[in-house]
Design a protein around this motif. Structure first.
Motif, PDB file in Angstrom:
ATOM      1  N   LEU A  14       0.869  -1.163   0.000  1.00  0.00           N
ATOM      2  CA  LEU A  14       0.000   0.000   0.000  1.00  0.00           C
ATOM      3  C   LEU A  14       0.912   1.221   0.000  1.00  0.00           C
ATOM      4  CD1 LEU A  14      -2.440  -1.157   2.831  1.00  0.00           C
ATOM      5  CD2 LEU A  14      -2.476  -1.780   0.427  1.00  0.00           C
ATOM      6  N   CYS A  15       0.915   1.955  -1.097  1.00  0.00           N
ATOM      7  CA  CYS A  15       1.847   3.075  -1.239  1.00  0.00           C
ATOM      8  C   CYS A  15       1.100   4.372  -0.961  1.00  0.00           C
ATOM      9  CB  CYS A  15       2.438   3.104  -2.642  1.00  0.00           C
ATOM     10  SG  CYS A  15       3.082   1.504  -3.132  1.00  0.00           S
ATOM     11  N   ASP A  16       1.264   4.873   0.263  1.00  0.00           N
ATOM     12  CA  ASP A  16       0.534   6.065   0.690  1.00  0.00           C
ATOM     13  C   ASP A  16       1.373   7.294   0.370  1.00  0.00           C
ATOM     14  OD1 ASP A  16      -0.972   7.961   1.891  1.00  0.00           O
ATOM     15  OD2 ASP A  16      -0.850   7.140   3.909  1.00  0.00           O
ATOM     16  N   GLU A  17       1.109   7.941  -0.752  1.00  0.00           N
ATOM     17  CA  GLU A  17       1.878   9.123  -1.185  1.00  0.00           C
ATOM     18  C   GLU A  17       3.373   8.810  -1.149  1.00  0.00           C
ATOM     19  OE1 GLU A  17       0.561  11.760  -2.365  1.00  0.00           O
ATOM     20  OE2 GLU A  17      -1.333  12.203  -1.371  1.00  0.00           O
ATOM     21  N   MET A  18       3.711   7.620  -1.602  1.00  0.00           N
ATOM     22  CA  MET A  18       5.079   7.134  -1.436  1.00  0.00           C
ATOM     23  C   MET A  18       6.106   8.040  -2.098  1.00  0.00           C
ATOM     24  SD  MET A  18       6.497   3.430  -2.520  1.00  0.00           S
ATOM     25  CE  MET A  18       6.348   3.655  -4.285  1.00  0.00           C
ATOM     26  N   THR A  19       5.772   8.612  -3.248  1.00  0.00           N
ATOM     27  CA  THR A  19       6.766   9.410  -3.961  1.00  0.00           C
ATOM     28  C   THR A  19       6.396  10.891  -4.010  1.00  0.00           C
ATOM     29  OG1 THR A  19       5.660   8.823  -6.015  1.00  0.00           O
ATOM     30  CG2 THR A  19       7.591   7.557  -5.431  1.00  0.00           C
ATOM     31  N   SER A  20       5.473  11.302  -3.132  1.00  0.00           N
ATOM     32  CA  SER A  20       5.039  12.696  -3.240  1.00  0.00           C
ATOM     33  C   SER A  20       6.140  13.670  -2.838  1.00  0.00           C
ATOM     34  CB  SER A  20       3.783  12.939  -2.425  1.00  0.00           C
ATOM     35  OG  SER A  20       4.086  12.917  -1.064  1.00  0.00           O
ATOM     36  N   MET A  21       7.182  13.186  -2.117  1.00  0.00           N
ATOM     37  CA  MET A  21       8.242  14.123  -1.737  1.00  0.00           C
ATOM     38  C   MET A  21       9.440  14.026  -2.678  1.00  0.00           C
ATOM     39  SD  MET A  21       8.851  11.155  -0.473  1.00  0.00           S
ATOM     40  CE  MET A  21       7.628  11.045   0.806  1.00  0.00           C
ATOM     41  N   LEU A  22       9.290  13.295  -3.761  1.00  0.00           N
ATOM     42  CA  LEU A  22      10.449  13.063  -4.625  1.00  0.00           C
ATOM     43  C   LEU A  22      10.352  13.833  -5.934  1.00  0.00           C
ATOM     44  CD1 LEU A  22      10.727   9.238  -4.143  1.00  0.00           C
ATOM     45  CD2 LEU A  22      11.901  11.030  -2.919  1.00  0.00           C
ATOM     46  N   ASP A  23      11.519  14.109  -6.515  1.00  0.00           N
ATOM     47  CA  ASP A  23      11.521  14.792  -7.805  1.00  0.00           C
ATOM     48  C   ASP A  23      11.050  13.830  -8.891  1.00  0.00           C
ATOM     49  OD1 ASP A  23      14.108  13.759  -9.410  1.00  0.00           O
ATOM     50  OD2 ASP A  23      14.500  13.784  -7.274  1.00  0.00           O
ATOM     51  N   ALA A  24      10.656  14.384 -10.026  1.00  0.00           N
ATOM     52  CA  ALA A  24      10.043  13.589 -11.086  1.00  0.00           C
ATOM     53  C   ALA A  24      10.939  12.441 -11.541  1.00  0.00           C
ATOM     54  CB  ALA A  24       9.715  14.484 -12.268  1.00  0.00           C
ATOM     55  N   LEU A  25      12.225  12.718 -11.638  1.00  0.00           N
ATOM     56  CA  LEU A  25      13.135  11.687 -12.142  1.00  0.00           C
ATOM     57  C   LEU A  25      13.271  10.537 -11.148  1.00  0.00           C
ATOM     58  CD1 LEU A  25      14.856  11.318 -14.665  1.00  0.00           C
ATOM     59  CD2 LEU A  25      16.757  12.379 -13.463  1.00  0.00           C
TER      60      LEU A  25
END
Lengths: 202, 307
Positions: A146-157
């Motif tokens: 369950l990925c809860d906003e897992m990459t919301s703090m990461l840059d697009a790349l």
């Protein structure tokens, strides 16, 4: 299949329901999206699905059985703030080995550097720490992520790199994925099916 | 307002016994922001974007060493100035809700920030309630503890604490992280409003789309160096971007190429040469050996041997 039937949850006993009569199912190998705005209960639903909290009504089952309390939990949750999901006094090496030491293939796949092992969580960036959490969650017995906003703090790349790795691993191991995000572009490029319960009718 | 020239930040630590070694987190950073302007700093996570904000406030850990020229309002910024200016003339919107005191109700925390930045104690509670209204939070939220807030609400509280004072330079460190589009747009709109009112805003973010919606100029940051400075309008897919990293970042957006556009190799180097070397199709031994200097190009600048 991870299946929730007619689940309901509220924090205060007389407070408003965050969700009620909600049905969701995730089949192995399937990627389901869960969009919605903040403060609506998406993360709470994820926590109930992973067995961290009990729903007040309804049931959550995996392949027809309820979640077991004293075994490895096949439903693993990845949080929005990885820095709050790790013990700040443990070094990365110990964190990664919490359930079982991850294979070196997995570490390479997630580009986790050997030099991080002797560092503490605050010495890694958010994206780096999220990858550590991901490696920790990808135990061989894990069936659902369950990925809860897992990459919301990461840059697009970095986001694309992480999702490429996760999609690859999920395909190989036939994992079921729940993608919780407010980013509709991300959800529509990852998921075939979405649960629109938390989207407010305009 | 703020001018930074070849800033570098290193961390020293003991590796073996008394052997000391230094890790450079930021190798060479150049940027400038003037009043009425929003400068977005975008780039890879782990590139040291947040460190930049911490350096400007003088809140780096003790084992950090800083070099380079920092100028604020025409005067050289010394560590002593930083301690005086932070919270008063330079305010930070921090990245995560761990920056809130977990044992204090959030209203009290906003009021305290107001008092520290020069609002009288009598007026601070009124200002707090006003700030809450501005971010569309109900008054009862002021009496909650940080753990009782959702991620989005916590973010709005953090923004409120920074903007309640009279600071001229706002450092916004990932202010839209984890917010839904409507709330994020509102927060960004507020930052734009602050800039239009004469303040300088340094928007540190990984979210290019959010940055482009309000920024005048964009500084792209990769592996501890600034690789490009572009106008926000250069990000339009027409090949105006100067550095291969900026192009890769732009192409990896979920609405564009996403995972399909990824270059084959992924790790990003932080050794002597160009930070983007492992990704770049054009890389040569020259790129490996030396860090390119900054060149002016097409009303922006770029740090690349091949541009």
């Amino acid at each position: 299949m991870l299946e929730a039937k007619k689940v309901a949850f509220r924090y205060a006993t007389d407070g408003p329901w965050l969700f009620q009569g909600l049905d969701i199912d995730i089949k192995p190998g399937e990627i389901v999206g869960l969009p919605g705005s903040s403060g609506k209960g998406k993360s709470t639903l994820a926590k109930t699905l992973a067995g961290y909290m009990k729903p007040h009504q309804g049931s959550i089952r995996i392949d027809g059985h309820p979640l077991q309390q004293k075994a490895f939990n096949p439903v693993q949750l990845l949080f929005q703030h990885p820095e709050l999901a790790v013990n700040p006094r443990w070094k990365i090496k110990k964190l990664l080995a919490e359930a079982a030491a991850p294979s070196s293939d997995l570490l390479t796949e997630l580009s986790i550097d050997e030099s991080w092992m002797e560092r503490y969580p605050h010495e890694l960036s958010g994206g780096e720490l999220q990858r550590v959490c991901l490696a920790r969650a990808l135990h061989p017995k894990t069936q659902y992520l369950l990925c809860d906003e897992m990459t919301s703090m990461l840059d697009a790349l970095t986001q694309a790199i992480i999702w490429k790795a996760v999609l690859g691993i999920a395909k190989k191991r036939n994992l079921g994925l729940l993608v919780i995000s407010h980013d509709s572009a991300l959800i529509s490029s990852l998921c075939r099916r979405t649960l629109d319960y938390f989207i407010q009718p305009v | 307002m703020l001018d930074i020239k070849s800033l570098s930040i290193g961390f020293s630590s003991y590796s073996f016994g008394l052997k000391k070694h230094t890790v450079l987190a930021i190798r060479s950073l150049d940027l400038s922001v003037s009043k009425k302007e929003v400068l977005a700093v975008v780039g890879q996570s782990g590139a040291g974007k947040s460190l930049l904000a911490h350096a400007l406030l003088g809140i780096l850990p003790r084992n950090a060493s800083l070099s380079g020229d920092l100028t604020f309002k025409g005067k050289k910024l010394t560590p002593k100035d930083m301690a005086l200016l932070r919270g008063r003339e330079i305010a930070l919107i921090p990245q995560s809700m761990t920056y809130l005191n977990p044992l204090l109700k959030v209203g009290v925390q906003i009021a305290r920030a107001a008092e520290l930045s020069g609002v009288s104690p009598k007026a601070s509670w009124k200002a707090t309630l006003e700030a809450l209204r501005r971010y569309r939070l109900e008054e009862k939220i002021a009496r909650r503890f940080p753990f009782q807030l959702s991620g989005g609400m916590a973010r709005r509280i953090l923004t409120a604490t920074a903007t309640i004072g009279k600071a001229d330079l706002i450092l916004a460190d990932e202010p839209t992280n984890g917010l839904d589009q409507a709330t994020a747009g509102e927060t960004l709109g507020h930052l734009r409003g602050l800039a239009d009112a004469g303040k300088a805003v340094l928007l540190i973010t990984h979210d290019i789309e959010a940055a482009l919606s309000i920024a005048d100029r964009v500084t792209v940051f990769c592996g501890g160096v600034t690789v490009e400075e572009a106008r926000a309008s250069d990000f339009n897919g027409s090949g105006k971007l100067r550095h291969p990293y900026s192009r890769a970042l732009w192409d990896a957006l979920p609405g564009r190429g996403f995972v399909k556009s990824l270059p084959a190799r992924s790790p990003i180097s932080s050794s002597g040469g160009c930070p983007f070397i492992f990704f770049c199709e054009k890389s040569t031994p020259l790129c490996e050996g030396s860090l390119p200097g900054i060149k002016n190009l097409n009303q922006g600048c770029v740090r690349c041997h091949h541009a």
